[in-house]
Motif scaffolding. Structure first.
Motif, PDB file in Angstrom:
ATOM      1  N   HIS A 156     168.445 -59.517   7.211  1.00 51.05           N
ATOM      2  CA  HIS A 156     168.839 -59.338   8.610  1.00 51.05           C
ATOM      3  C   HIS A 156     167.932 -58.324   9.258  1.00 51.05           C
ATOM      4  N   TRP A 157     167.581 -58.599  10.495  1.00 50.61           N
ATOM      5  CA  TRP A 157     166.815 -57.625  11.257  1.00 50.61           C
ATOM      6  C   TRP A 157     167.748 -56.965  12.277  1.00 50.61           C
ATOM      7  N   ASP A 158     168.928 -56.575  11.819  1.00 44.39           N
ATOM      8  CA  ASP A 158     169.951 -56.002  12.692  1.00 44.39           C
ATOM      9  C   ASP A 158     169.784 -54.485  12.785  1.00 44.39           C
ATOM     10  N   VAL A 164     169.711 -57.081  17.675  1.00 47.34           N
ATOM     11  CA  VAL A 164     169.080 -57.776  16.551  1.00 47.34           C
ATOM     12  C   VAL A 164     167.624 -58.035  16.915  1.00 47.34           C
ATOM     13  N   GLU A 165     166.722 -57.492  16.118  1.00 46.92           N
ATOM     14  CA  GLU A 165     165.304 -57.759  16.389  1.00 46.92           C
ATOM     15  C   GLU A 165     165.038 -59.241  16.146  1.00 46.92           C
ATOM     16  N   ARG A 166     164.462 -59.885  17.148  1.00 47.40           N
ATOM     17  CA  ARG A 166     164.209 -61.330  17.075  1.00 47.40           C
ATOM     18  C   ARG A 166     165.500 -62.111  16.860  1.00 47.40           C
ATOM     19  N   GLY A 167     166.578 -61.608  17.454  1.00 50.98           N
ATOM     20  CA  GLY A 167     167.861 -62.305  17.360  1.00 50.98           C
ATOM     21  C   GLY A 167     168.062 -63.166  18.598  1.00 50.98           C
ATOM     22  N   VAL A 207     164.093 -54.405   8.828  1.00 51.87           N
ATOM     23  CA  VAL A 207     162.995 -53.799   8.065  1.00 51.87           C
ATOM     24  C   VAL A 207     162.334 -52.660   8.840  1.00 51.87           C
ATOM     25  N   ASN A 208     162.431 -52.717  10.154  1.00 52.94           N
ATOM     26  CA  ASN A 208     162.006 -51.566  10.961  1.00 52.94           C
ATOM     27  C   ASN A 208     163.187 -50.607  11.002  1.00 52.94           C
ATOM     28  N   VAL A 209     163.171 -49.611  10.142  1.00 49.06           N
ATOM     29  CA  VAL A 209     164.303 -48.700  10.028  1.00 49.06           C
ATOM     30  C   VAL A 209     164.072 -47.523  10.970  1.00 49.06           C
ATOM     31  N   VAL A 287     161.528 -52.758   1.785  1.00 51.40           N
ATOM     32  CA  VAL A 287     160.669 -51.767   2.429  1.00 51.40           C
ATOM     33  C   VAL A 287     159.504 -52.392   3.205  1.00 51.40           C
ATOM     34  N   LYS A 288     159.410 -51.975   4.455  1.00 52.82           N
ATOM     35  CA  LYS A 288     158.230 -52.291   5.264  1.00 52.82           C
ATOM     36  C   LYS A 288     157.480 -50.978   5.431  1.00 52.82           C
ATOM     37  N   ALA A 289     156.351 -50.850   4.761  1.00 50.15           N
ATOM     38  CA  ALA A 289     155.628 -49.570   4.793  1.00 50.15           C
ATOM     39  C   ALA A 289     154.188 -49.794   5.237  1.00 50.15           C
ATOM     40  N   SER A 291     152.971 -50.610   7.980  1.00 49.37           N
ATOM     41  CA  SER A 291     152.849 -51.854   8.703  1.00 49.37           C
ATOM     42  C   SER A 291     153.421 -51.664  10.096  1.00 49.37           C
ATOM     43  N   GLU A 292     152.704 -52.121  11.093  1.00 46.40           N
ATOM     44  CA  GLU A 292     153.168 -52.037  12.474  1.00 46.40           C
ATOM     45  C   GLU A 292     153.786 -50.670  12.789  1.00 46.40           C
ATOM     46  N   ASN A 293     153.027 -49.659  12.490  1.00 47.94           N
ATOM     47  CA  ASN A 293     153.389 -48.267  12.801  1.00 47.94           C
ATOM     48  C   ASN A 293     154.544 -47.698  11.988  1.00 47.94           C
ATOM     49  N   TRP A 324     159.204 -55.080  -1.773  1.00 52.97           N
ATOM     50  CA  TRP A 324     158.137 -54.409  -1.023  1.00 52.97           C
ATOM     51  C   TRP A 324     157.375 -55.445  -0.226  1.00 52.97           C
ATOM     52  N   ARG A 325     157.366 -55.307   1.098  1.00 58.05           N
ATOM     53  CA  ARG A 325     156.770 -56.363   1.926  1.00 58.05           C
ATOM     54  C   ARG A 325     155.239 -56.242   2.001  1.00 58.05           C
ATOM     55  N   CYS A 326     154.605 -57.405   2.052  1.00 61.13           N
ATOM     56  CA  CYS A 326     153.139 -57.446   2.116  1.00 61.13           C
ATOM     57  C   CYS A 326     152.639 -57.758   3.521  1.00 61.13           C
ATOM     58  N   PHE A 327     153.519 -57.699   4.490  1.00 58.91           N
ATOM     59  CA  PHE A 327     153.124 -57.921   5.885  1.00 58.91           C
ATOM     60  C   PHE A 327     152.451 -56.646   6.386  1.00 58.91           C
ATOM     61  N   VAL A 328     151.251 -56.421   5.886  1.00 52.85           N
ATOM     62  CA  VAL A 328     150.534 -55.171   6.148  1.00 52.85           C
ATOM     63  C   VAL A 328     149.173 -55.529   6.742  1.00 52.85           C
ATOM     64  N   ILE A 365     156.277 -61.772   0.309  1.00 56.24           N
ATOM     65  CA  ILE A 365     155.103 -62.269   1.039  1.00 56.24           C
ATOM     66  C   ILE A 365     155.484 -63.341   2.052  1.00 56.24           C
ATOM     67  N   LYS A 366     155.121 -63.139   3.309  1.00 59.79           N
ATOM     68  CA  LYS A 366     155.395 -64.166   4.316  1.00 59.79           C
ATOM     69  C   LYS A 366     154.661 -65.452   3.983  1.00 59.79           C
ATOM     70  N   ASN A 367     155.236 -66.592   4.370  1.00 63.74           N
ATOM     71  CA  ASN A 367     154.663 -67.865   3.962  1.00 63.74           C
ATOM     72  C   ASN A 367     153.221 -68.071   4.422  1.00 63.74           C
ATOM     73  N   MET A 370     149.474 -65.019   8.816  1.00 63.53           N
ATOM     74  CA  MET A 370     149.605 -64.382  10.126  1.00 63.53           C
ATOM     75  C   MET A 370     151.039 -63.948  10.362  1.00 63.53           C
ATOM     76  N   ASP A 371     151.855 -64.826  10.920  1.00 66.20           N
ATOM     77  CA  ASP A 371     153.208 -64.405  11.241  1.00 66.20           C
ATOM     78  C   ASP A 371     154.103 -65.552  11.716  1.00 66.20           C
ATOM     79  N   PHE A 372     154.587 -66.361  10.801  1.00 71.80           N
ATOM     80  CA  PHE A 372     155.614 -67.359  11.126  1.00 71.80           C
ATOM     81  C   PHE A 372     155.267 -68.256  12.314  1.00 71.80           C
ATOM     82  N   GLN A 398     164.059 -68.474  14.802  1.00 72.05           N
ATOM     83  CA  GLN A 398     162.925 -69.238  15.336  1.00 72.05           C
ATOM     84  C   GLN A 398     162.095 -68.410  16.318  1.00 72.05           C
ATOM     85  N   GLU A 399     161.601 -67.289  15.834  1.00 72.42           N
ATOM     86  CA  GLU A 399     160.852 -66.393  16.724  1.00 72.42           C
ATOM     87  C   GLU A 399     159.714 -67.101  17.477  1.00 72.42           C
ATOM     88  N   TYR A 400     158.882 -67.794  16.725  1.00 69.59           N
ATOM     89  CA  TYR A 400     157.729 -68.461  17.328  1.00 69.59           C
ATOM     90  C   TYR A 400     157.945 -69.966  17.424  1.00 69.59           C
TER      91      TYR A 400
HETATM   92  C1  BDP Z   1     157.071 -60.081  13.492  1.00 71.27           C
HETATM   93  C2  BDP Z   1     158.087 -59.685  14.494  1.00 71.27           C
HETATM   94  C3  BDP Z   1     158.471 -58.255  14.399  1.00 71.27           C
HETATM   95  C4  BDP Z   1     158.794 -57.897  12.967  1.00 71.27           C
HETATM   96  C5  BDP Z   1     157.624 -58.224  12.079  1.00 71.27           C
HETATM   97  C6  BDP Z   1     157.919 -58.018  10.606  1.00 71.27           C
HETATM   98  O1  BDP Z   1     157.587 -59.976  15.771  1.00 71.27           O
HETATM   99  O2  BDP Z   1     159.569 -58.063  15.250  1.00 71.27           O
HETATM  100  O3  BDP Z   1     159.130 -56.560  12.842  1.00 71.27           O
HETATM  101  O4  BDP Z   1     157.294 -59.563  12.221  1.00 71.27           O
HETATM  102  O5  BDP Z   1     158.088 -59.013   9.910  1.00 71.27           O
HETATM  103  O6  BDP Z   1     157.193 -61.454  13.362  1.00 71.27           O
HETATM  104  O7  BDP Z   1     157.955 -56.910  10.117  1.00 71.27           O
END
Ligand code: BDP
Length: 685
Positions: A156-158, A164-167, A207-209, A287-289, A291-293, A324-328, A365-367, A370-372, A398-400
């Motif tokens: 959950h991104w609550d 909710v982020e991307r809710g 994940v953005n805490v 953990v999102k570390a 990554s994106e600030n 541990w997330r690899c979205f870095v 690892i995201k599929n 890039m980003d979904f 369904q963000e994108y």
């Molecule tokens: C992106 C979203 C952003 C998330 C990020 C993530 O736009 O809101 O925080 O991914 O997965 O798709 O960490």
């Protein structure tokens, strides 16, 4: 009919032969004597009774000794009950698997719903209900089911303020106003839905805490979190929490988060101990570390292995996991600098660390790299680390892909990812097998996905978006199910037995991904969305930004050159077989062409069309397809209850508006850029 029950409607079965058959089987639920009715087994009994009561309007009796000629027996195998003796060798099922079998013994007939664990029994009970809800006979059951993946998770991104982020379905069901809604009945209903499709782990915060959420692992909020964990526990679901990598600074009174600093290590060890005091079966940290600030080990000159291992060490005594997330990637890059490619980032960061992570760390690892996006190649990092546990991350939200206003059934997309052959250990090294730990001998692995639910009455905003949630659970239980099977199961349980309605649902769902792709960003190039919101077209919205997501369209052509010889070299991150396919213009599949290559608008696709004509044609087609499916839905008036009928019709009209906007903006943009007219003269300048 507000959709709250989702696929657990259990509408009454009346008047049919089947109703009579079900009634006979379900008069009695037997638990062999000696087996205590507690924990998850108690939930199984309760769910089965509740379902039967709703389907047949009579409540089964629950007993240790059968008094009927026909009954259902629920059992945890491996004990000394009579069921064990009848079932014999059960080594074919795994820990969370189960058996559903109709047994005849002289006068007595019964259905065994049994697993090696209580969870297995719960899944068996839900399966039995699913069969009754979809009109299957119970007379000759002989099913053995085991989940393909051991971790079947939801993230959950609550946020704790209730957003909710991307809710796209209202607000959080877990929080409001910096409070945990631990007593909410809705959380229990959610746990039921998730357990019914086999989900066994849920991370309940973003994940953005932010600062407030950091307190989830303190005594201020742990008692509330523990109550949620208890409800989840009754449904066989482990609770996970996202943590702030800089917890020691944020709330720990230290000035550092250096993973090698003894004080930092000690703080996390105490934290873990405290969390487990409140939640004995706690799952672990997500953990999102860096990554994106978000904070991370880079600040201290350490790497991801140092950071992850520090947390892993703290959780290890309790069997906890670090996801541990690899979205870095660098989200502050210079768009004029073509030497950096965001797609390369995860592989470049993590591949060199293979073998350095502790056993209770799993890289998530995201599929795609890039980003979904609606279309991306599979991340080359997946399977590339033989000595490091990995799990796949999908996005149900369904963000994108239309944000649950537009319909986009994602099961076909996920299946393509799972079936992708990475070749990391020769042919047959599919993502599906890697995620199951069957290519490399991972100690932990599985699949997770970002949730698409919120507190909207129907959970997912669009009624049809429930299919993605249901389908995700079914797919990660059994990835061999086809998209069509999943869609049909869902439709039968959600909309009932009417064939016209079922056919509509199945056929529209199956086409919806390609329809969405038709009217949005073409041929794998991605993005072109409104910055930040990610809904609706803005072709150059991200073109000159720092996020690293470009299409490079000019008057001559479009696409990102990621080849080895002239581009970013990203293709070289794949194993040779795939690298060669993607690297060459001749073999690169059409649908990913602009992800890998920059080509002139006149370049001819394998389909025979030029790039520019393909863009025009698909964008007109996408709108026509939406119009077609709206007209088909309207034919169902009277066959679908009014509430849902109007709700879906309303959303489909919004989808049409969106599709038209995309069509017009994309087509005009490329007509202006290229100066090449549409062969059919439809494009408005
Ligand atoms: C992106 C979203 C952003 C998330 C990020 C993530 O736009 O809101 O925080 O991914 O997965 O798709 O960490």
């Amino acid at each position: 009919n507000n959709g709250y029950a989702a696929w657990l409607r259990y509408d009454e079965v009346t008047g049919t032969e089947l109703a009579a058959q079900y009634a006979e089987w379900t008069k009695e639920i037997v638990i062999p004597s000696g087996v205590p009715i507690e924990g998850v087994l108690k939930t199984a009994v309760m769910e089965l009774s509740r379902g039967v009561r709703s389907l047949l309007e009579t409540a089964p009796s629950v007993t240790h000794e059968s008094s009927q000629e026909r009954f259902i027996v629920l059992d945890v195998l491996g004990g000394e009950t009579w069921v064990d003796k009848v079932m014999g060798d059960v080594s074919v099922i795994s820990d969370e698997g189960y058996i559903l079998k109709t047994v005849r013994e002289g006068e007595r007939e019964y259905i065994v719903a049994a697993g090696l664990t209580e969870k297995g029994v719960l899944y068996a009970a839900f399966h039995l209900l699913r069969l009754m809800q979809s009109g299957a006979s119970l007379d000759q059951l002989d099913l053995v089911e085991s989940p393909k993946y051991s971790l079947r998770m939801i993230n959950h991104w609550d946020n704790i303020d209730g957003s909710v982020e991307r809710g796209y379905s209202g607000r959080s069901i877990f929080y409001e106003n910096n409070k945990v809604l631990s007593d909410a009945e809705r959380i229990r209903d959610y746990a039921r839905l998730m357990a019914s499709v086999g989900i066994n782990g849920i991370a309940i915060n973003n994940v953005n805490v932010h600062r407030e959420e950091t307190f989830l692992i303190t005594e201020k909020l742990l008692p509330d979190v523990a109550r949620i964990a208890e409800v989840f526990g009754e449904y066989g679901i482990k609770l996970f929490l996202s943590v702030n990598y800089a917890g020691t600074i944020e709330i720990g009174g230290l000035e550092t988060a250096d993973p090698l600093d003894e004080r930092v290590r000690a703080w996390w060890k105490d934290k873990a101990a405290e969390v487990y005091r409140y939640i004995p079966d706690f799952g672990g940290f997500l953990v999102k570390a860096d990554s994106e600030n978000r904070p991370g080990p880079f600040t201290y000159g350490r790497d991801h292995a140092d950071g992850a291992n520090m947390l892993a060490e703290a959780l290890e005594p309790y069997g906890g996991l670090v996801l541990w997330r690899c979205f870095v990637y660098n989200c502050h890059q210079d768009w004029r600098d073509r030497s950096t490619d965001r797609a390369r980032a995860a592989f470049d960061h993590f591949k060199p660390l293979d073998g350095r992570f502790k056993d209770n760390v799993i890289l998530q690892i995201k599929n795609g790299p890039m980003d979904f996006q609606v279309r991306e190649p599979v991340s080359p990092l997946f399977g590339a680390m033989e000595h490091t546990n990995q799990m796949m991350e999908f996005q149900i939200a369904q963000e994108y892909t239309g944000q649950q206003r537009d319909v986009c059934f994602l099961i076909p997309q996920w299946k393509e990812v799972l079936n992708f052959d990475t070749h990391v250990k020769g042919a047959g090294s599919t993502v599906k097998e890697i995620a199951a730990g069957q290519v490399h001998a991972y100690t932990h692995s599985g699949i997770t996905a970002v949730s698409n639910i919120g507190n909207d009455e129907n959970w997912t905003g669009h009624h049809l978006a429930q299919a993605n949630l249901y389908g995700y659970g079914r797919l990660v239980w059994n990835p061999e199910l086809t998209s069509e099977e999943i869609a049909r199961e869902w439709a039968a349980q959600t909309f009932g037995s009417n064939e016209k309605v079922q056919d509509f649902s199945v056929n529209f769902l199956l086409q919806s991904w390609s329809i969405y792709e038709n009217y949005t960003a073409p041929l794998g190039v991605g993005w072109m969305v409104t910055p930040h919101y990610h809904y609706g077209p803005d072709i150059d919205g991200y073109e000159y930004s720092k996020w690293g997501t470009y299409h490079f369209a000019d008057h001559k052509g479009i696409g990102v050159d990621r080849t080895i010889a002239t581009g970013t070299g990203y293709t070289g991150q794949y194993m040779k077989t795939n690298a060669e396919i993607y690297d060459s213009l001749d073999s690169c599949p059409d649908e990913l062409l602009l992800f890998f290559h920059h080509v002139p608008y006149t370049h001819q696709l394998k389909s025979g069309k030029t790039i520019i004509q393909h863009i025009y044609d698909t964008h007109f087609a996408g709108v026509e397809q939406v119009e077609y499916w709206i007209s088909r839905w309207l034919e169902l008036e009277g066959l679908v209850d009014e509430d849902r009928f109007h709700h879906v019709a309303g959303r489909m009209n919004k989808q049409l508006e969106n599709a038209k906007q995309w069509r017009d903006i994309v087509n005009t943009y490329f007509f202006r850029k290229s100066g090449i007219p549409d062969a059919q003269n439809r494009v408005i300048y």
